[in-house]
Design a protein around this motif. Structure first.
Motif, PDB file in Angstrom:
ATOM      1  N   LEU A 122       0.856  -1.558   0.014  1.00  0.00           N
ATOM      2  CA  LEU A 122       0.179  -0.039   0.102  1.00  0.00           C
ATOM      3  C   LEU A 122       0.860   1.234   0.087  1.00  0.00           C
ATOM      4  O   LEU A 122       0.350   2.401   0.137  1.00  0.00           O
ATOM      5  N   ALA A 123       2.114   1.256  -0.166  1.00  0.00           N
ATOM      6  CA  ALA A 123       3.186   2.095   0.086  1.00  0.00           C
ATOM      7  C   ALA A 123       2.933   3.328  -0.988  1.00  0.00           C
ATOM      8  O   ALA A 123       3.380   4.587  -0.686  1.00  0.00           O
ATOM      9  N   HIS A 124       2.166   3.235  -2.063  1.00  0.00           N
ATOM     10  CA  HIS A 124       2.025   4.151  -3.001  1.00  0.00           C
ATOM     11  C   HIS A 124       0.487   4.600  -3.059  1.00  0.00           C
ATOM     12  O   HIS A 124      -0.044   5.076  -4.238  1.00  0.00           O
ATOM     13  N   PRO A 150       5.321   4.153   5.566  1.00  0.00           N
ATOM     14  CA  PRO A 150       6.331   4.579   4.898  1.00  0.00           C
ATOM     15  C   PRO A 150       6.424   6.046   4.279  1.00  0.00           C
ATOM     16  O   PRO A 150       5.229   6.565   4.149  1.00  0.00           O
ATOM     17  N   ALA A 151       7.600   6.832   4.237  1.00  0.00           N
ATOM     18  CA  ALA A 151       7.777   8.042   3.733  1.00  0.00           C
ATOM     19  C   ALA A 151       7.715   8.219   2.311  1.00  0.00           C
ATOM     20  O   ALA A 151       8.663   9.025   1.897  1.00  0.00           O
ATOM     21  N   THR A 152       6.895   7.398   1.695  1.00  0.00           N
ATOM     22  CA  THR A 152       6.659   7.785   0.235  1.00  0.00           C
ATOM     23  C   THR A 152       6.078   9.040   0.054  1.00  0.00           C
ATOM     24  O   THR A 152       5.556   9.696   0.827  1.00  0.00           O
ATOM     25  N   VAL A 153       6.061   9.657  -1.230  1.00  0.00           N
ATOM     26  CA  VAL A 153       5.332  10.737  -1.498  1.00  0.00           C
ATOM     27  C   VAL A 153       3.791  10.572  -1.137  1.00  0.00           C
ATOM     28  O   VAL A 153       3.116  11.318  -0.331  1.00  0.00           O
ATOM     29  N   GLU A 154       3.386   9.377  -1.581  1.00  0.00           N
ATOM     30  CA  GLU A 154       1.902   8.983  -1.059  1.00  0.00           C
ATOM     31  C   GLU A 154       1.674   8.749   0.358  1.00  0.00           C
ATOM     32  O   GLU A 154       0.610   8.785   0.914  1.00  0.00           O
ATOM     33  N   ALA A 185       6.986  18.242   8.336  1.00  0.00           N
ATOM     34  CA  ALA A 185       5.840  19.049   7.919  1.00  0.00           C
ATOM     35  C   ALA A 185       4.586  18.303   7.996  1.00  0.00           C
ATOM     36  O   ALA A 185       3.738  18.851   8.452  1.00  0.00           O
ATOM     37  N   ALA A 186       4.602  17.033   7.676  1.00  0.00           N
ATOM     38  CA  ALA A 186       3.392  16.196   7.499  1.00  0.00           C
ATOM     39  C   ALA A 186       3.001  16.041   9.156  1.00  0.00           C
ATOM     40  O   ALA A 186       1.754  16.022   9.490  1.00  0.00           O
ATOM     41  N   TYR A 187       3.992  15.878   9.822  1.00  0.00           N
ATOM     42  CA  TYR A 187       3.684  15.320  11.243  1.00  0.00           C
ATOM     43  C   TYR A 187       2.826  16.540  11.936  1.00  0.00           C
ATOM     44  O   TYR A 187       1.922  16.676  12.468  1.00  0.00           O
ATOM     45  N   LEU A 188       3.564  17.857  11.762  1.00  0.00           N
ATOM     46  CA  LEU A 188       3.198  19.075  12.342  1.00  0.00           C
ATOM     47  C   LEU A 188       1.559  19.605  11.876  1.00  0.00           C
ATOM     48  O   LEU A 188       1.043  20.126  12.616  1.00  0.00           O
ATOM     49  N   LEU A 348      16.842   5.769  -5.090  1.00  0.00           N
ATOM     50  CA  LEU A 348      16.950   4.432  -5.311  1.00  0.00           C
ATOM     51  C   LEU A 348      16.747   3.822  -4.137  1.00  0.00           C
ATOM     52  O   LEU A 348      16.001   2.673  -4.203  1.00  0.00           O
ATOM     53  N   LEU A 349      17.380   4.034  -3.192  1.00  0.00           N
ATOM     54  CA  LEU A 349      17.078   3.338  -2.015  1.00  0.00           C
ATOM     55  C   LEU A 349      15.626   3.189  -1.240  1.00  0.00           C
ATOM     56  O   LEU A 349      15.335   2.196  -0.835  1.00  0.00           O
ATOM     57  N   GLU A 350      15.008   4.432  -1.607  1.00  0.00           N
ATOM     58  CA  GLU A 350      13.457   4.351  -1.261  1.00  0.00           C
ATOM     59  C   GLU A 350      12.836   3.282  -2.115  1.00  0.00           C
ATOM     60  O   GLU A 350      11.941   2.517  -1.469  1.00  0.00           O
TER      61      GLU A 350
END
Length: 375
Positions: A122-124, A150-154, A185-188, A348-350
């Motif tokens: 579901l990461a994306h 996960p810290a993906t864009v989605e 920023a997403a957390y705040l 790449l690592l992500e």
């Protein structure tokens, strides 16, 4: 400021704890719970939390007999593989949360945390991630659980939505400083929404899992390929430099006006968590990604092999992050000068990180399917 439990018998791990690092174990199995091994690690090696991921569960399910009884019960009630995975993993996390409840109470919620991850498939998918995070949170229903997103864009808006709903979140698979800034920023933003909804901000906790050793593994491979003396001199330096600058980002972000206002309203800072701290390069000390990343208010989640190494011969020399930001920046500038693109590496690592967890998830699915079939 860190909060620690009473010192225990492991002098090196005790020193690490006193230096402000919360020691979490990067592993969980039912065997650890039923044999009291988890409690032993709390008592003897200052372990104050646990993280899990699909790889860890796949490994746990593939060996040992501690799951047999539950698998038989699940088969008898007609559970499919997906339901079985959900019930097996949430039981382990719930039981582990009970083991750590004393730590949670003693540290007023600062530690005693157990993390469980949403399906990496579901990461994306933002909405599916939000739904799964809420399902895991409401099913386990323990205040000291964290849901890994996960810290993906989605994943970023899913982090905001989960925090806004009062769910404690462990943000995973962070590799770059820019993505880390977006995670904060997403957390705040989630905290602001929770505050507007009347949720007690003090009940919401979060860590941001910044991955370490994988950065060196990929970059050092590229430095070897470049082959110059300047390139080889940078081996084993990039990951720690990247993480130290992440801590600088953390200090700056939570010292900003909007973050301070939220903290004054009861919010907790989202602590940096050093993940992937097992050393993969045999030329590096086996405690490298622990003793070189020491400062107040961080978490280091370690595989047991690394934890044992730290307990045995970890040389904790106080803070090894603050005051080293310029040196870290210099190392990353040198990296760029020899031709290594850090942004390309972290992207790449992500992608690889998500893919690896999906592979492990499929292994877990296969293992549970076979267990149900043979039960």
């Amino acid at each position: 400021m860190s909060i620690t439990t009473e010192p225990t018998t492991g002098s090196n791990t005790e020193a690490l704890s006193k230096a402000g690092v919360s020691i979490w174990l990067d592993d969980l199995s039912r065997e650890r719970i039923v044999t009291k091994n988890l409690q032993q690690l709390i008592d003897e090696k200052n372990v104050v939390g646990v993280t899990t991921n699909p790889t860890i569960f796949a490994s746990a399910l593939a060996k040992g007999e501690t799951y047999d009884e539950q698998v038989r019960e699940l088969k008898a009630k007609g559970a499919d593989t997906a339901q079985a995975i959900f019930e097996i993993t949430t039981k382990d996390v719930s039981d582990a949360a009970d083991v750590f409840r004393g730590v949670y109470d003693a540290t007023h919620g600062y530690d005693g945390r157990v993390s469980i991850e949403v399906s990496p498939e579901l990461a994306h998918d933002t909405e599916a991630t939000i739904a799964e995070a809420k399902r895991l949170w409401s099913t386990i229903e323990k205040p000291n659980v964290m849901i890994k997103i996960p810290a993906t864009v989605e994943g970023l808006p899913a982090i905001t939505a989960a925090i806004a709903a009062g769910i404690s979140v462990n943000v995973t698979l962070i590799f770059s400083l820019e993505r880390y800034k977006a995670v904060i920023a997403a957390y705040l933003e989630g905290l602001k929404q929770a505050k507007d909804a009347g949720i007690d901000l003090s009940t919401i906790h979060s860590v941001a899992s910044f991955f370490v050793s994988r950065v060196d593994t990929e970059i050092d491979k590229r430095l070897d390929a470049i082959g110059t003396d300047d390139a080889k001199a940078l081996k084993g330096r990039s990951a720690v430099a990247n993480a130290r600058l992440a801590y600088e980002v953390f200090v700056d972000a939570f010292g900003a006006e909007d973050a301070i206002e939220l903290q004054e309203a009861g919010a907790n800072r989202q602590r940096p968590l050093w993940a992937s701290t097992g050393v993969k390069d045999p030329s590096l000390p086996d405690t490298f990604y622990v003793v070189d990343l020491v400062t107040h208010g961080v978490v280091n989640t370690m595989p047991e092999k690394t934890l044992d190494a730290v307990a045995d011969h970890g040389d904790v020399q106080g803070d090894t992050i603050v005051g080293k930001y310029d040196e870290a920046r210099e190392d990353l500038e040198k990296l760029k000068a020899v031709g290594v693109d850090l942004d390309e590496v972290t992207d790449l690592l992500e992608r690889e990180g998500v893919d690896k967890f999906i592979v492990s998830w499929h292994e877990l699915t296969d293992t549970v399917a076979k267990a149900l079939e043979s039960a």
